[in-house]
Scaffold this motif. Sequence first.
Motif, PDB file in Angstrom:
ATOM      1  N   UNK B  34       0.795  -1.227   0.000  1.00  0.00           N
ATOM      2  CA  UNK B  34       0.000   0.000   0.000  1.00  0.00           C
ATOM      3  C   UNK B  34       0.830   1.281   0.000  1.00  0.00           C
ATOM      4  N   UNK B  35       1.765   1.403   0.918  1.00  0.00           N
ATOM      5  CA  UNK B  35       2.496   2.678   0.953  1.00  0.00           C
ATOM      6  C   UNK B  35       3.269   2.954  -0.337  1.00  0.00           C
ATOM      7  N   UNK B  36       3.605   1.899  -1.070  1.00  0.00           N
ATOM      8  CA  UNK B  36       4.372   2.112  -2.283  1.00  0.00           C
ATOM      9  C   UNK B  36       3.497   2.560  -3.441  1.00  0.00           C
ATOM     10  N   UNK B  75      -8.417 -13.647 -13.373  1.00  0.00           N
ATOM     11  CA  UNK B  75      -8.477 -12.319 -12.756  1.00  0.00           C
ATOM     12  C   UNK B  75      -7.267 -12.114 -11.857  1.00  0.00           C
ATOM     13  N   UNK B  76      -6.387 -11.283 -12.268  1.00  0.00           N
ATOM     14  CA  UNK B  76      -5.219 -10.993 -11.463  1.00  0.00           C
ATOM     15  C   UNK B  76      -5.311  -9.627 -10.816  1.00  0.00           C
ATOM     16  N   UNK B  77      -6.466  -9.065 -10.897  1.00  0.00           N
ATOM     17  CA  UNK B  77      -6.597  -7.751 -10.296  1.00  0.00           C
ATOM     18  C   UNK B  77      -6.306  -6.668 -11.300  1.00  0.00           C
ATOM     19  N   UNK B  78      -6.392  -5.467 -10.795  1.00  0.00           N
ATOM     20  CA  UNK B  78      -6.168  -4.304 -11.651  1.00  0.00           C
ATOM     21  C   UNK B  78      -4.719  -3.867 -11.486  1.00  0.00           C
ATOM     22  N   UNK B  79      -4.101  -3.544 -12.595  1.00  0.00           N
ATOM     23  CA  UNK B  79      -2.734  -3.064 -12.526  1.00  0.00           C
ATOM     24  C   UNK B  79      -2.683  -1.780 -11.702  1.00  0.00           C
ATOM     25  N   UNK B  80      -1.734  -1.735 -10.779  1.00  0.00           N
ATOM     26  CA  UNK B  80      -1.630  -0.560  -9.909  1.00  0.00           C
ATOM     27  C   UNK B  80      -1.412   0.688 -10.752  1.00  0.00           C
ATOM     28  N   UNK B  81      -0.649   0.480 -11.828  1.00  0.00           N
ATOM     29  CA  UNK B  81      -0.192   1.649 -12.557  1.00  0.00           C
ATOM     30  C   UNK B  81      -1.107   2.035 -13.707  1.00  0.00           C
ATOM     31  N   UNK B  82      -1.553   1.048 -14.427  1.00  0.00           N
ATOM     32  CA  UNK B  82      -2.328   1.363 -15.630  1.00  0.00           C
ATOM     33  C   UNK B  82      -3.824   1.371 -15.417  1.00  0.00           C
ATOM     34  N   UNK B  83      -4.233   0.942 -14.236  1.00  0.00           N
ATOM     35  CA  UNK B  83      -5.656   0.926 -13.920  1.00  0.00           C
ATOM     36  C   UNK B  83      -6.464   0.099 -14.895  1.00  0.00           C
ATOM     37  N   UNK B  84      -5.869  -0.907 -15.446  1.00  0.00           N
ATOM     38  CA  UNK B  84      -6.614  -1.814 -16.319  1.00  0.00           C
ATOM     39  C   UNK B  84      -6.395  -3.219 -15.781  1.00  0.00           C
ATOM     40  N   UNK B  85      -7.270  -4.160 -16.140  1.00  0.00           N
ATOM     41  CA  UNK B  85      -7.046  -5.532 -15.651  1.00  0.00           C
ATOM     42  C   UNK B  85      -5.672  -6.035 -16.079  1.00  0.00           C
ATOM     43  N   UNK B  86      -4.973  -6.596 -15.088  1.00  0.00           N
ATOM     44  CA  UNK B  86      -3.613  -7.031 -15.367  1.00  0.00           C
ATOM     45  C   UNK B  86      -3.576  -8.054 -16.500  1.00  0.00           C
ATOM     46  N   UNK B  87      -4.555  -8.934 -16.488  1.00  0.00           N
ATOM     47  CA  UNK B  87      -4.576 -10.004 -17.478  1.00  0.00           C
ATOM     48  C   UNK B  87      -4.677  -9.457 -18.889  1.00  0.00           C
ATOM     49  N   UNK B  88      -5.422  -8.377 -19.019  1.00  0.00           N
ATOM     50  CA  UNK B  88      -5.593  -7.778 -20.340  1.00  0.00           C
ATOM     51  C   UNK B  88      -4.247  -7.310 -20.882  1.00  0.00           C
ATOM     52  N   UNK B  89      -3.497  -6.638 -20.013  1.00  0.00           N
ATOM     53  CA  UNK B  89      -2.189  -6.126 -20.436  1.00  0.00           C
ATOM     54  C   UNK B  89      -1.269  -7.273 -20.802  1.00  0.00           C
ATOM     55  N   UNK B  90      -1.295  -8.296 -19.969  1.00  0.00           N
ATOM     56  CA  UNK B  90      -0.415  -9.435 -20.217  1.00  0.00           C
ATOM     57  C   UNK B  90      -0.791 -10.139 -21.513  1.00  0.00           C
ATOM     58  N   UNK B  91      -2.096 -10.308 -21.726  1.00  0.00           N
ATOM     59  CA  UNK B  91      -2.533 -11.031 -22.924  1.00  0.00           C
ATOM     60  C   UNK B  91      -2.081 -10.308 -24.192  1.00  0.00           C
ATOM     61  N   UNK B  92      -2.197  -8.983 -24.189  1.00  0.00           N
ATOM     62  CA  UNK B  92      -1.753  -8.239 -25.373  1.00  0.00           C
ATOM     63  C   UNK B  92      -0.264  -8.392 -25.588  1.00  0.00           C
ATOM     64  N   UNK B  93       0.473  -8.419 -24.471  1.00  0.00           N
ATOM     65  CA  UNK B  93       1.922  -8.475 -24.600  1.00  0.00           C
ATOM     66  C   UNK B  93       2.416  -9.860 -24.971  1.00  0.00           C
ATOM     67  N   UNK B 266      10.056  -2.986 -11.951  1.00  0.00           N
ATOM     68  CA  UNK B 266      10.623  -1.699 -11.565  1.00  0.00           C
ATOM     69  C   UNK B 266       9.572  -0.785 -10.962  1.00  0.00           C
ATOM     70  N   UNK B 267       8.328  -0.954 -11.392  1.00  0.00           N
ATOM     71  CA  UNK B 267       7.242  -0.111 -10.878  1.00  0.00           C
ATOM     72  C   UNK B 267       6.493  -0.739  -9.725  1.00  0.00           C
ATOM     73  N   UNK B 268       6.954  -1.881  -9.269  1.00  0.00           N
ATOM     74  CA  UNK B 268       6.268  -2.570  -8.178  1.00  0.00           C
ATOM     75  C   UNK B 268       4.802  -2.845  -8.495  1.00  0.00           C
ATOM     76  N   UNK B 269       4.527  -3.126  -9.747  1.00  0.00           N
ATOM     77  CA  UNK B 269       3.149  -3.360 -10.141  1.00  0.00           C
ATOM     78  C   UNK B 269       2.842  -4.848 -10.043  1.00  0.00           C
ATOM     79  N   UNK B 270       2.525  -5.312  -8.832  1.00  0.00           N
ATOM     80  CA  UNK B 270       2.419  -6.734  -8.576  1.00  0.00           C
ATOM     81  C   UNK B 270       1.389  -7.475  -9.405  1.00  0.00           C
ATOM     82  N   UNK B 271       0.216  -6.926  -9.603  1.00  0.00           N
ATOM     83  CA  UNK B 271      -0.754  -7.692 -10.412  1.00  0.00           C
ATOM     84  C   UNK B 271      -0.169  -8.083 -11.758  1.00  0.00           C
TER      85      UNK B 271
END
Lengths: 295, 304, 329
Positions: B34-36, B75-93, B266-271
């Motif tokens: 949280x604090x990060x 469902x891996x949650x929402x990316x802390x940074x991009x505010x989108x579902x983590x899975x969506x970002x991963x699937x595109x990549x 590097x961004x500590x974006x765990x999801x």
Amino acid sequence: MTALSRAASGRVASLLMRSRPWLRNKPVMALVFCSLLIIAAVFGDMIAPYGVTEPDFAASLSPPFWMQDGSNAHLLGTDQLGRDVFSRLIGGARISLITATAAIFVAGTLGALLGLIAGYFGSIPEAVIMRLADAFLALPFILMALALVAALGSGLGNIILVMIFANWARYARLVHSEVLSIKQRDFVTLARIAGVSRMRIAVRHVFPNAINSVAALAALDFGRAIILESSLSFLGLGIQPPDVSWGSMLADGKSEMQFAWWLTVWPGLTILAAVLSFNAVGEWLKGELDPRSML
Amino acid sequence: MSVFVLKRLGQAVVTLLLMTFMIFGLARLTGDPTPLVLPAEATEADRNFFREQYGLDRSLPEQYVIFLRNVTHGDFGISFRYRKPAMEIVATAMRPTLELSAMAMVISILIGLPLGILAAMYRGRWIDRLVDLYSNIGQAVPTFWLGLMLIIAFAITWPIFPSTGYGSPMNFVLPSVTLAFFTSSSITRLTRANMEDVLRSDFVHMERVLGLSQFRIVAKHALRNASLPIVTYLGLQFGLLLGGAIVTERVFAWPGIGQTIVDAILNRDYPIVQAAVLTTALFFILINTVVDILCAALDPRVQR
Amino acid sequence: MSNSSDIEPVLKVRGLTVAYGPLERPIRAVADVDLTVKSGEIVGIAGESGSGKTTLCTALLRALPVNARVSGTVHFEGRPLFDMTEPEMRQLRGRKIAMILQNPMTSLDPLFTIGNQIEEVLRTHHAKVPARKLRDRTIELLRRVHITAPESRVRQYPHEISGGMKQRILTAMATSSSPSLLVADEPTTALDVTVQEEILVLFQEIRERSGSAIIIITHDLGVIRRVCDRIVVMYAGRIVEEGPTEEIFAAPRHPYTRGLLNSLPVLKDDAIVLSSIPGQVPNLSDLGPGCAFAERCSSVVQGCTERMPPEVPVGPDHRAFCCRLLDRS
């Protein structure tokens, strides 16, 4: 892994380690280079012409000495901050060798111990340890390393930890199979019949036999460890400044690739030469320690 | 055979589960993120809301069960940074990475297999020594450095290929050649060793003595016998390839899973880290399982 | 396929030598061997491991490794074998000269069915035969070697069948073109006793049916006595005695042959008596100028180690290589 793929990769391992006759001789050049690296790692501070982080803004981005604009003051050139490339290469040697040595030593010992326990005591310990090892081995090296770095952070200590995590399973597997084959040999049965305790048998008889193949594996692992550390450092996840690593030098040099080729060529060549040398020495040691594999 | 398949699938599931456990454990190891993630001005209420949102206020075992359940739904949650579902970002990549890996694999096989066969057939001659040299160097060259050198050579000095980017076939060349170098040297080495072994076996000798032509012996019998362990190894190679891809993508700014993971770390974006690592692991395990089953199907000696 | 002994022997070997290793100190796996085999004969080559039996026969097929140095002459059906080109040799291999290798368990490709492998051999030697005929011929071949239910056998893989059956299949493959010369290397060693007998009967049938000459390599004297017309005894790469089976069994002339026959277990007063030849087979790289058997021979004299033993005819078809045989005149 299945029995089939395990057999295949076990066979693969022994096939890959088969050497050619001309490799069986002492690899003189490789030994020389390895010694140089070790000397650099130990006595780096005294040998390097400059400090590793010593900037010289006046001479920033100067090329190697034989080129125009190069100078004898900085034989291999300098980077954006004017830091001497040669000195940093020497500094990087220390980091890379320390990391590799620590990682392999601990991973090897830990893995060997676990393998010994698994192989010798069988049943539950064996099942647990070997399933764990299989799972660890089932995944790509670097993937696991990344996951661990994500959790633990970067820096020298953590990188060593990461590499231990990634490596122990191979040693465990190796020792485990060695122990299984030795366990069935006659002299062990005789010892047990004579009433020697299991622990004693394990330490006095089984372990020394297994240790040769472990040493041989470790010798060849050194090169891999260096590459893994460089890769992580290149990605920015490994060694952090002010510590210098060949990998991070490459990362720094990448942005100047267009004109300052020496910032990427020297560190890379050093890594290549180091790995080749350690591999050559490793192969030779393997031949000396574990002649069976050379058949 | 079906027993074997079931057993193998079971193993795969176990490995996956262990992986989820490891990922979960590692992420929670670092304590409360949280604090990060939240800016410093966030109030206690904000933090609590955040914790609730991500279920960080429950007990660990509970969290794991929730985690597992979510994972099975992708469902891996929402990316802390991009505010989108983590899975969506991963699937595109994932797609660019798979394309690159596949390309590299194809090149490696096209180079590695014939070289290995020739080296085994003409043992001791110049081609054998060449292959030796090639495999030694191939194992020792850091992939990312090779990428950099290729860029200097073929994108800067002689600007033939683009050094970064994704989209056209030209973009594929340098990255896939870089990746293929290491893999092809491994395949060459393995092929040569296997072929040598097979060419020395009794049944090959028998076939020769029965008058079969060298071509037939090599092309039909030797190749088939030698290739089984190679196919198995290809599965393992894929893992190494993925690893290499991660680093290579950094060099060539290839928009694949490698870049994504590294940035996320590097961004500590765990999801995203969790999603990326587990997805890649899934692919890896899947491919290995398929390869193992394939091998068992091809080898008549495996119990049916 | 005439059965009578032709004037031209099937095989005529003169001075065959196979050497390996450095030129200054060659290791002669086979040294100066003369051998003649007539059509329809079954010849047994006896000797311990390392005596050169297998190397000798592999040399006939020109299937030795590339570092083997072969000298001497071999005439097969009148044609000089060593003058032939490789394509010409390939025409002979498997078709006119065939060899069954030592270990049936590993002589078949584990990844292909029996039928596939037999058909492959047939197709190699009879290129124009259509597919269906090949399958029929395969089944017929299997029947010929007394394999039951051949129709289902052809679909089986090597690991699914027994050693004895594998031996039969290999025999079928080797005899598929009715070769003039068949060499069987230790055909019975890996098999049970009952199966051994069946294989030997098979060889006799082959000889009866097609008049092939057969060479059987074995260290088992019982096998030789059972089916062979003649014996050739080898030691350390050389022939030490050669003659008709019964004659040699009745009265062996060479000390080594005597020793071999004596070492067959014998029942004496309800006890099995075992005797063996003292010493060991010498290292082929350490041979001196004289007789290789001298150090283990009970009849050894001074001259034995100095000169090569001469060839001494001791019967119409019987010869031995021993200097002591010259003493009796």
